[in-house]
Scaffold this motif. Structure first.
Motif, short mmCIF file in Angstrom:
data_model
loop_
_atom_site.label_atom_id
_atom_site.label_comp_id
_atom_site.label_asym_id
_atom_site.label_seq_id
_atom_site.Cartn_x
_atom_site.Cartn_y
_atom_site.Cartn_z
N ILE A 1 -7.26 32.26 -11.14
CA ILE A 1 -5.79 32.25 -11.17
C ILE A 1 -5.22 33.44 -10.40
CG2 ILE A 1 -3.78 32.50 -12.69
CD1 ILE A 1 -5.41 30.94 -14.82
N LEU A 2 -5.80 34.63 -10.60
CA LEU A 2 -5.25 35.81 -9.92
C LEU A 2 -5.68 35.89 -8.46
CD1 LEU A 2 -5.21 38.57 -12.67
CD2 LEU A 2 -3.45 36.94 -11.98
N ASP A 3 -6.83 35.31 -8.11
CA ASP A 3 -7.18 35.20 -6.69
C ASP A 3 -6.11 34.40 -5.95
OD1 ASP A 3 -9.47 36.69 -6.62
OD2 ASP A 3 -10.85 34.99 -6.55
N ASP A 4 -5.72 33.26 -6.54
CA ASP A 4 -4.69 32.42 -5.92
C ASP A 4 -3.36 33.16 -5.85
OD1 ASP A 4 -3.57 29.68 -5.11
OD2 ASP A 4 -2.38 30.15 -6.90
N ALA A 5 -3.02 33.87 -6.93
CA ALA A 5 -1.74 34.60 -6.95
C ALA A 5 -1.74 35.71 -5.90
CB ALA A 5 -1.52 35.18 -8.34
N ARG A 6 -2.84 36.43 -5.77
CA ARG A 6 -2.89 37.49 -4.77
C ARG A 6 -2.75 36.91 -3.36
NH1 ARG A 6 -7.63 38.37 -4.98
NH2 ARG A 6 -8.08 37.37 -2.99
N HIS A 7 -3.43 35.80 -3.13
CA HIS A 7 -3.42 35.19 -1.80
C HIS A 7 -2.05 34.63 -1.43
CE1 HIS A 7 -4.82 32.94 1.68
NE2 HIS A 7 -4.34 31.82 1.15
N ARG A 8 -1.34 34.00 -2.37
CA ARG A 8 -0.10 33.28 -2.03
C ARG A 8 1.18 34.03 -2.39
NH1 ARG A 8 1.36 28.65 -4.07
NH2 ARG A 8 0.27 28.81 -6.05
N PHE A 9 1.11 34.94 -3.36
CA PHE A 9 2.34 35.54 -3.88
C PHE A 9 2.51 37.03 -3.57
CE2 PHE A 9 1.70 32.29 -7.50
CZ PHE A 9 2.32 31.29 -6.77
N LEU A 10 1.42 37.74 -3.32
CA LEU A 10 1.50 39.20 -3.18
C LEU A 10 1.69 39.59 -1.72
CD1 LEU A 10 1.20 41.84 -4.90
CD2 LEU A 10 -1.20 41.89 -4.15
N ARG A 11 2.60 40.51 -1.47
CA ARG A 11 2.79 40.99 -0.11
C ARG A 11 1.60 41.85 0.29
NH1 ARG A 11 3.44 46.25 0.17
NH2 ARG A 11 4.42 47.44 -1.50
N PRO A 12 1.33 41.98 1.60
CA PRO A 12 0.25 42.89 2.04
C PRO A 12 0.48 44.31 1.52
CG PRO A 12 0.96 41.49 3.85
CD PRO A 12 1.94 41.26 2.72
N GLY A 13 -0.55 44.90 0.96
CA GLY A 13 -0.43 46.24 0.40
C GLY A 13 0.16 46.29 -0.98
N GLY A 14 0.42 45.12 -1.58
CA GLY A 14 0.99 45.07 -2.92
C GLY A 14 -0.03 45.42 -4.00
N THR A 15 0.43 45.42 -5.23
CA THR A 15 -0.36 45.89 -6.37
C THR A 15 -0.72 44.76 -7.31
OG1 THR A 15 0.67 48.08 -6.30
CG2 THR A 15 -0.34 47.43 -8.39
N ASN B 1 -12.62 33.86 -19.97
CA ASN B 1 -12.45 32.62 -20.73
C ASN B 1 -11.03 32.06 -20.68
OD1 ASN B 1 -12.46 35.08 -22.18
ND2 ASN B 1 -12.83 34.11 -24.14
N GLU B 2 -10.15 32.67 -19.86
CA GLU B 2 -8.86 32.05 -19.54
C GLU B 2 -8.71 31.90 -18.03
OE1 GLU B 2 -5.59 33.90 -21.63
OE2 GLU B 2 -6.72 33.93 -23.52
N ASN B 3 -9.86 31.92 -17.32
CA ASN B 3 -9.92 31.63 -15.88
C ASN B 3 -9.17 32.67 -15.05
OD1 ASN B 3 -11.16 29.95 -14.02
ND2 ASN B 3 -9.37 28.63 -13.78
N GLY C 1 5.24 25.91 -15.35
CA GLY C 1 4.16 25.11 -14.78
C GLY C 1 2.92 25.93 -14.54
N LEU C 2 1.92 25.30 -13.94
CA LEU C 2 0.71 25.99 -13.51
C LEU C 2 1.01 26.78 -12.25
CD1 LEU C 2 -1.99 23.19 -13.90
CD2 LEU C 2 -1.98 25.36 -15.12
N SER C 3 0.55 28.01 -12.19
CA SER C 3 0.84 28.83 -11.01
C SER C 3 0.27 28.20 -9.74
CB SER C 3 0.27 30.23 -11.20
OG SER C 3 -1.14 30.20 -11.39
N PHE C 4 -0.86 27.47 -9.86
CA PHE C 4 -1.45 26.80 -8.70
C PHE C 4 -0.47 25.80 -8.07
CE2 PHE C 4 -5.31 27.74 -11.28
CZ PHE C 4 -5.97 28.57 -10.37
#
Length: 357
Positions: free
Chosen positions: A142-156, A136-138, A111-114
């Motif tokens: 997409i990665l702003d949302d992934a960093r905000h919702r999926f990445l732990r604090p201090g993650g890479t 050109n693939e947004n 699915g869409l990561s969003f």
């Protein structure tokens, strides 16, 4: 495409339809092209080995064939979540990772990561969802949302930063193909004309293309369009923008359009620069190539002439982005000034102007 001997089957200034605009149609051939793209694969493999630590949890966003997930698992990741839009491609990734002995540590999500959630925050978010113009693939949204919702604090984040560049070029061979046989993969002039009609494009110059544009075609020094910091807590920055650029011609030549490309910082010591032009030495990206943005009327330039261009990316209004998979419109418009006099103007846009059968 790459031959069985590993030699790429493309040439400088050979025009191809934009792969990023056909993402939902990517099949085995294009995924094989990406797997054989030495520039792309070597950089990502090195960056993943550097960034992923034993026991880490990883998200591979846009997993495709699962090759990045595999490298993360080989680096010692405890588990990798793989997100992809294409159900059959994702199933193929699952089979590939099972065959490699990693099936129990790979967790596919379609699915869409969003629209998706993960059962936990991860240590590393990795992705290669950049187009040859970076956004050109947004990628930023997409990665702003992934960093905000999926990445732990201090993650890479991998990549951590991407810069896009634009340079005026004299690519006369590429230009001639747009009014002649058309792109290599368009099916001939009649099929290409039909494709343009379906997209609502006024002309072949209102679309960008995948083309290796040699450095010898550059008419001026490249300039930065955008810098996306994908690690920034406040976000990578607006995805709609208008950037004014002014170039001074370094030599005589015929302006046919602009070359776009990106340079990405993947990890602490690994960068990925797709600006190269030596196909034989494998310094080009087989899959990304460069972005070629043509102008309808070529303009003779003399050394010292100035090329002013306003380059923009925006969300479409009134159906202007219909048929564009990422709902985006690029515009490149400007003028050429010689000895203080404006000698030519140009204005191109990927916005849909009309629709047809």
């Amino acid at each position: 495409m790459t031959t069985l001997t590993g030699a790429p089957e493309y040439e400088p200034e050979q025009v191809w339809l934009p792969a990023s605009e056909q993402l939902l149609e990517w099949g085995d051939d294009f995924h094989s092209l990406m797997l054989g793209d030495d520039l792309r694969m070597n950089a990502y493999r090195a960056a993943i080995a550097e960034a992923v630590r034993p026991g880490a949890t990883v998200l591979d966003l846009g997993t495709g064939t699962g090759i990045l997930a595999r490298w993360a698992l080989e680096a010692g990741a405890a588990r990798v979540y793989g997100i992809d839009l294409n159900e059959s491609v994702l199933a193929d990734a699952v089979d590939r990772l099972k065959a490699a002995g990693h099936g129990d540590r790979f967790h596919p999500l379609c699915g869409l990561s969003f629209d998706l959630d993960l059962p936990e925050r991860v240590d590393v978010v990795l992705s290669e969802i950049m187009g040859n113009l970076a956004d050109n693939e947004n990628v930023a949204a997409i990665l702003d949302d992934a960093r905000h919702r999926f990445l732990r604090p201090g993650g890479t984040m991998l990549p951590r930063q991407v810069e896009s560049y634009l340079v005026p070029v004299a690519a006369e061979r590429a230009q001639a193909q747009l009014t002649g046989p058309g792109p290599q993969d368009a099916g001939g002039p009649a099929a290409f004309a039909g494709l343009l009609r379906r997209r609502g494009a006024d002309s072949p110059f209102d679309l960008y293309y995948d083309v290796i544009v040699p450095i010898r075609c550059h008419l001026a020094a490249p300039r930065v369009i955008r810098t996306y910091d994908l690690t920034a807590p406040a976000g990578a920055g607006p995805t709609d923008y208008r950037v004014p650029l002014v170039y001074t011609a370094r030599r005589d030549g015929v302006l046919t359009g602009f070359k776009g490309y990106f340079v990405a910082t993947l990890s602490d010591t690994v960068a990925l620069d797709i600006s190269g032009d030596d196909i034989g030495s494998r310094t080009t990206s087989d899959s990304w190539k460069h972005c070629y943005l043509p102008i309808a009327e070529p303009v003779p330039l003399r050394r010292g002439d100035r090329v002013a261009v306003s380059f923009s990316r925006s969300r479409p209004t009134g159906g202007a982005g219909a048929g564009h998979v990422f709902g985006q419109v690029y515009r490149w418009e400007g003028a050429v000034v010689s000895e203080g006099t404006t000698v030519a103007r140009f204005a191109q846009s990927t916005a849909v102007r009309r629709t047809g059968p």
